[in-house]
Structure formats: structure tokens, C-alpha cells
Design a protein around this motif. Sequence first.
Motif, mmCIF file in Angstrom:
data_model
loop_
_atom_site.group_PDB
_atom_site.id
_atom_site.type_symbol
_atom_site.label_atom_id
_atom_site.label_comp_id
_atom_site.label_asym_id
_atom_site.label_seq_id
_atom_site.Cartn_x
_atom_site.Cartn_y
_atom_site.Cartn_z
ATOM 1 N N LYS A 17 -112.150 -19.198 12.035
ATOM 2 C CA LYS A 17 -110.882 -19.077 11.318
ATOM 3 C C LYS A 17 -110.356 -17.651 11.356
ATOM 4 O O LYS A 17 -111.069 -16.700 11.072
ATOM 5 C CB LYS A 17 -111.062 -19.519 9.867
ATOM 6 C CG LYS A 17 -109.774 -19.553 9.068
ATOM 7 C CD LYS A 17 -110.042 -20.045 7.669
ATOM 8 C CE LYS A 17 -108.768 -20.068 6.839
ATOM 9 N NZ LYS A 17 -109.027 -20.506 5.458
ATOM 10 N N ILE A 28 -104.041 -27.587 13.606
ATOM 11 C CA ILE A 28 -105.303 -27.422 12.882
ATOM 12 C C ILE A 28 -105.312 -28.318 11.654
ATOM 13 O O ILE A 28 -104.425 -28.237 10.795
ATOM 14 C CB ILE A 28 -105.530 -25.947 12.501
ATOM 15 C CG1 ILE A 28 -105.699 -25.100 13.772
ATOM 16 C CG2 ILE A 28 -106.755 -25.798 11.602
ATOM 17 C CD1 ILE A 28 -105.689 -23.609 13.535
ATOM 18 N N TYR A 30 -108.245 -28.941 9.515
ATOM 19 C CA TYR A 30 -109.004 -28.386 8.388
ATOM 20 C C TYR A 30 -109.955 -27.305 8.881
ATOM 21 O O TYR A 30 -110.122 -27.101 10.081
ATOM 22 C CB TYR A 30 -109.777 -29.483 7.652
ATOM 23 C CG TYR A 30 -110.848 -30.163 8.465
ATOM 24 C CD1 TYR A 30 -112.173 -29.725 8.411
ATOM 25 C CD2 TYR A 30 -110.541 -31.261 9.268
ATOM 26 C CE1 TYR A 30 -113.154 -30.351 9.154
ATOM 27 C CE2 TYR A 30 -111.522 -31.880 10.013
ATOM 28 C CZ TYR A 30 -112.826 -31.433 9.955
ATOM 29 O OH TYR A 30 -113.788 -32.055 10.685
ATOM 30 N N ASN A 31 -110.574 -26.613 7.925
ATOM 31 C CA ASN A 31 -111.542 -25.569 8.218
ATOM 32 C C ASN A 31 -112.868 -25.947 7.574
ATOM 33 O O ASN A 31 -112.907 -26.314 6.408
ATOM 34 C CB ASN A 31 -111.033 -24.221 7.667
ATOM 35 C CG ASN A 31 -112.042 -23.104 7.864
ATOM 36 O OD1 ASN A 31 -112.860 -22.861 6.985
ATOM 37 N ND2 ASN A 31 -111.965 -22.448 8.993
ATOM 38 N N ASN A 34 -116.128 -22.145 8.102
ATOM 39 C CA ASN A 34 -115.328 -21.049 8.655
ATOM 40 C C ASN A 34 -114.848 -21.302 10.093
ATOM 41 O O ASN A 34 -114.397 -20.397 10.774
ATOM 42 C CB ASN A 34 -116.076 -19.717 8.592
ATOM 43 C CG ASN A 34 -115.112 -18.539 8.482
ATOM 44 O OD1 ASN A 34 -114.064 -18.648 7.843
ATOM 45 N ND2 ASN A 34 -115.433 -17.425 9.111
ATOM 46 N N ASN A 36 -112.218 -23.609 12.610
ATOM 47 C CA ASN A 36 -111.036 -24.469 12.622
ATOM 48 C C ASN A 36 -111.347 -25.769 13.358
ATOM 49 O O ASN A 36 -112.047 -25.759 14.376
ATOM 50 C CB ASN A 36 -109.877 -23.771 13.347
ATOM 51 C CG ASN A 36 -109.362 -22.581 12.569
ATOM 52 O OD1 ASN A 36 -109.102 -22.671 11.377
ATOM 53 N ND2 ASN A 36 -109.210 -21.443 13.237
ATOM 54 N N TYR A 37 -110.816 -26.879 12.834
ATOM 55 C CA TYR A 37 -110.924 -28.160 13.526
ATOM 56 C C TYR A 37 -109.521 -28.694 13.776
ATOM 57 O O TYR A 37 -108.681 -28.701 12.884
ATOM 58 C CB TYR A 37 -111.715 -29.173 12.689
ATOM 59 C CG TYR A 37 -113.210 -28.974 12.797
ATOM 60 C CD1 TYR A 37 -113.961 -29.717 13.700
ATOM 61 C CD2 TYR A 37 -113.852 -28.024 12.010
ATOM 62 C CE1 TYR A 37 -115.333 -29.529 13.802
ATOM 63 C CE2 TYR A 37 -115.221 -27.826 12.115
ATOM 64 C CZ TYR A 37 -115.953 -28.579 13.007
ATOM 65 O OH TYR A 37 -117.309 -28.385 13.129
ATOM 66 N N SER A 182 -107.910 -22.230 19.135
ATOM 67 C CA SER A 182 -107.109 -22.115 17.906
ATOM 68 C C SER A 182 -106.509 -20.727 17.676
ATOM 69 O O SER A 182 -105.577 -20.590 16.894
ATOM 70 C CB SER A 182 -107.951 -22.523 16.694
ATOM 71 O OG SER A 182 -109.121 -21.743 16.619
#
Length: 215
Positions: A17, A28, A30-31, A34, A36-37, A182
Motif C-alpha cells: 500500500k 483497488i 481492499y487492503n 498492508n 493492495n488487492y 497498483s
Amino acid sequence: MIVFHTILNNIFLGNIKNKKKKFLKNYISYNYNNFNYFNAKKVIINLFLIKKEIKNILLNKKKILFVSTKNFLREIVYKYARSLEQNYICNKWIGGILTNTKNYKKILNNSITLKKKRDMNFTKKEKNLFLKKEKKIEILYGGLKQMSSIPDLIIITDIKKEKIAINEAKRLKIKILALVDSDDNISGIDYIVPCNNNSINCVKIIFKILFSEVC
């Protein structure tokens, strides 16, 4: 569940992140821990829209240039570029490949001359030298032998690593397709595939989806 998480980590896992860089914030979801997805639904929809564009490019006999100088991705790019009879750079991008095409064409012609010299009356030492030079040219420019004009699309696996190639493509207004992470700056990129581009399995899956109906 295990299979799902494997796919998730292979494709939809972004970089750590970074609050300062939000180029792909719309992708993105969610996180976690730490990291990013990416939003799987958005990525997959985008992927299939790009697949349609690629299919049209190939059906209209337009040309693609694959660019990936990451060693661990070389064989994947070779496989698809050769299957599609398209051009590729997989070892090192030499400045001017797109903006000064006369230079690489001259070098490729020199390779033909060197090959002819190996069949002529030269010493063994000289022939080995010709062979060494010929191999070097093949490594750097062998994937461009069929590139008679600038490509219609350039496919990049890492925009941080291929900055020179991207700058040349932008100057010539060549469409760019890039696998992006990301924290990548996607300014000026025409088609993006948000994914974990540091994973060999991810790139295999992405390429299989993009080219499954045309290879």
C-alpha cells in the motif's frame, strides 16, 4: 478455498500500500496485511474487453510488438509472440528501435553478411568471431526480423522497466497495452491490465486469457 486464494495471489495482489500513489485506486478493492488487492470483477471485465481489441487487431492483419526484458518472463513472451508470428524484444531495449528503425535494420543486414562470411575462405578464428557477433545481434534484434514498419500495438509487461520503449511508442502515437501493478503510473497507457506482474504464474494466466482464441 485454497485454489481461490492461489488465483487471488497470482493475479489480483498489488504492491504494498502506497498512500501517495493512487493511479489505480478505481481498481483497488481492499487492503490486507498492508497489500493492495485488485477488484477481481473490474479486472476480468477489462481483460475481456482488451481481448476483443487484440482479436480485432490480429484479424485486420495489424502488427504487435511484445516487450518484456524480465528474464523470468522471456519464455512466455517468446511462446506467444512466435505463435502469433509477431515481433518481440526479450533481452534488452536498445534506444531508437521505434524512432530510428534504419539503425536496427542495418544491424540485421549486417548479421546476414556475417553469416555469409562464415561460408567463405576465412580462418577458424575469424569465423568464430563472425559467429559471436551474429549471436549477439540475434539476441538483441532477432525478434524484429519481420518488423517492416512500426507496430500498431506494443505490449509491455512492466512499465517501470520499459520506460524507454513506452516513451518511443508515445512519441509515435503507437497504442500501448501494459500489465500494471497498483503503484504504476498509467498516464498515456491505452489498455491496462491491473495484476501481479511480478508473478510468472500471473503473466501466464493473463496471456492465456488474452490469446487463447488466436494462438
